[in-house]
Design an enzyme around this catalytic site. Sequence first.
Site, short mmCIF file in Angstrom:
data_model
loop_
_atom_site.label_atom_id
_atom_site.label_comp_id
_atom_site.label_asym_id
_atom_site.label_seq_id
_atom_site.Cartn_x
_atom_site.Cartn_y
_atom_site.Cartn_z
CG LEU A 295 -2.05 -1.15 1.37
CD1 LEU A 295 -2.70 -1.12 2.51
CD2 LEU A 295 -2.57 -0.69 -0.52
N GLY A 296 2.08 1.27 0.28
CA GLY A 296 3.14 1.67 0.19
C GLY A 296 4.20 2.27 1.16
N GLY A 301 8.85 2.43 7.33
CA GLY A 301 8.49 1.14 7.09
C GLY A 301 7.90 0.78 5.99
CE LYS A 302 10.03 -1.83 0.94
NZ LYS A 302 10.34 -3.33 0.71
CB VAL A 303 1.56 -0.18 4.97
CG1 VAL A 303 0.55 -0.19 5.45
CG2 VAL A 303 1.93 1.14 5.76
CG ASP A 416 4.89 13.18 9.38
OD1 ASP A 416 5.74 14.03 8.74
OD2 ASP A 416 5.45 11.59 9.17
#
Length: 616
Positions: A295-296, A301-303, A416
């Site tokens: 997803l992104g 990290g990565k999702v 963020d």
Amino acid sequence: MAARRRLLLLLVLLLCRLAAVLPTSEVEALQGFMAGFAGGNAAFQSWDASAPNPCTWFHVTCGPGNQVIRLDLGNQSLSGELKPDIWQLQALQSLELYGNSISGKIPSELGRLASLQTLDLYLNNFTGEIPNELGNLSKLSNLRLNNNSLSGAIPMSLTTIQNLEVLDLSHNNLSGIIPTNGSFSHFTPISFSNNPRTFANSSDSPSNNSGAAVPSGRSSASSIGTIAGGAAAGAAMLFAAPIVLFAWWWRRKPHDQFFDLLEEETPEVHLGQLRRFTLRELQVATDNFSQTNLLGRGGFGKVYKGRLLDGSLIAIKRLNEDRIGTGERQFLMEVEIISMAVHQNLLRLQGYCMTPTERLLVYPYMENKSLETRLRECSDSQQPLDWPTRRKIALGSARGISYLHEGCDPKIIHRDVKAANILLDEKLEAVVGDFGLARIMDYKVSHVVTGVMGTLGHIPMEYLTAGRTSDKTDVFGYGIMLFELISGKRGFDLVGLANEENARVHDWVKKLLEEDRLEVLIDPNLLEIYNGGEQGVREEMRLLVQIALLCTQESAPSRPRMSTVVTMLEDGIAEHWDAWQRKTIVQASLQGGQGVSEARNDSVANLPPDTLSGPR
């Protein structure tokens, strides 16, 4: 036929009568509730007793049938007592009174609120015992009574609430045994911490440490024999005690640790009712973390998108290798604290996975993805976000961030805040995400961090230059996010537009507002209703711009708290805006008319990318 018409008319009249009666009784209940608090509080300004329906009042949410389902009065400076009249709100699902100065006892009548799912009374001055009647709340999932002065035993009736997912009774004066049966079997010691007079089991009870009386009526010899025998037994116990204690400790060790660090293959471990997944489960759910399910990716990290065996969709954040160095205990403590941040505008942590080489967090999957996606990557089948939806997103995200700052203990700084981290549920309600591994905020003061985390265009100068972060860091990011919401542009793109005029984003937008040129900023998808003068819309857009300007001031102390932002979105901004305008005039006169260009040093456009984290 005439009889049928009369019957139909009678039914209509009966329904009208019922519709009139229900809100009236709820108005009376709310008036009785309000009477318990000191008069003059701004939170109740719209609570008009003559109104036939309370659904238009601030801090009141209604459901089907115009029945009150939520009272949200957290951080409203309320003082006084909680009156029992509130039990009459039989459709009430959420009662949020945290962060006030409410005193007195918790009414036992709360146990009659059969629909209640969330009861947040923490950070108040409640005294007395926890009512046993709260155990009648079968639908209750969130119970937070921490940081009060409650005393007495923990009611065993609470252990029978099967839906209980979040429990916090810490920082009180409770005493006696901490139950471990029923729904309480899922909770860790953090839910009961800082209650000095509580103990884990009956063997730890102070009563077991008292000496036994010597029976009377015995002869002197018998007494001497008893004493001698006791001494011998005592000596034997002295030698045996270490062995017995060691055996007891060894047997109970897995249960008494603060967090149970079982092997990855034993998924039954829970933090609260947080699920521990096996790595195999998540590999199957994501087709071994295939690119098609990605997803992104970002700084943490990565999702991935995943589908569990029961068909439910999840989003899995697979943390970068630099996070795997975090010790197991530290990681689980972070997970425990974040899992207790439960609010309808916060992304709920659903579970986690921990192995020697992996750290993963599991969340519900959001079908509508993020605000950034809907603003800039809208598919052909999706309509651009209309103005009422954007306004709703602004308020929902503000409530979520405000809860992180003032509703959590310890408090949490997101660090963020941006459109990419505002997720949208199936009803396009704002859900603040990616605060899962944010630094934990000290209870009283801000702190200095070693590395800047954030996204270009969203970072205030005090954080960028000195690494000093506070809740006002998030306020700044929220202000930039509002500019994104209004313009449809990324924060980085807004920085570029402002730089063309040798100014910060804040000063550039302020100039557009003063010159009545906001159409330069506003999303083209909204220009028609803005220029068309649709009733109230033009003023609402200007209001949101004003709030964003207050949030993005260069001076961190001058920015409002997020709870104040929520109030401004709900009640208006006039007082805050006028005060800021007066302050700006005074500052301009003291500076002798120095140009706006001097503020350019607050821009981050020329910084090298490696000083910032990527999007998360």
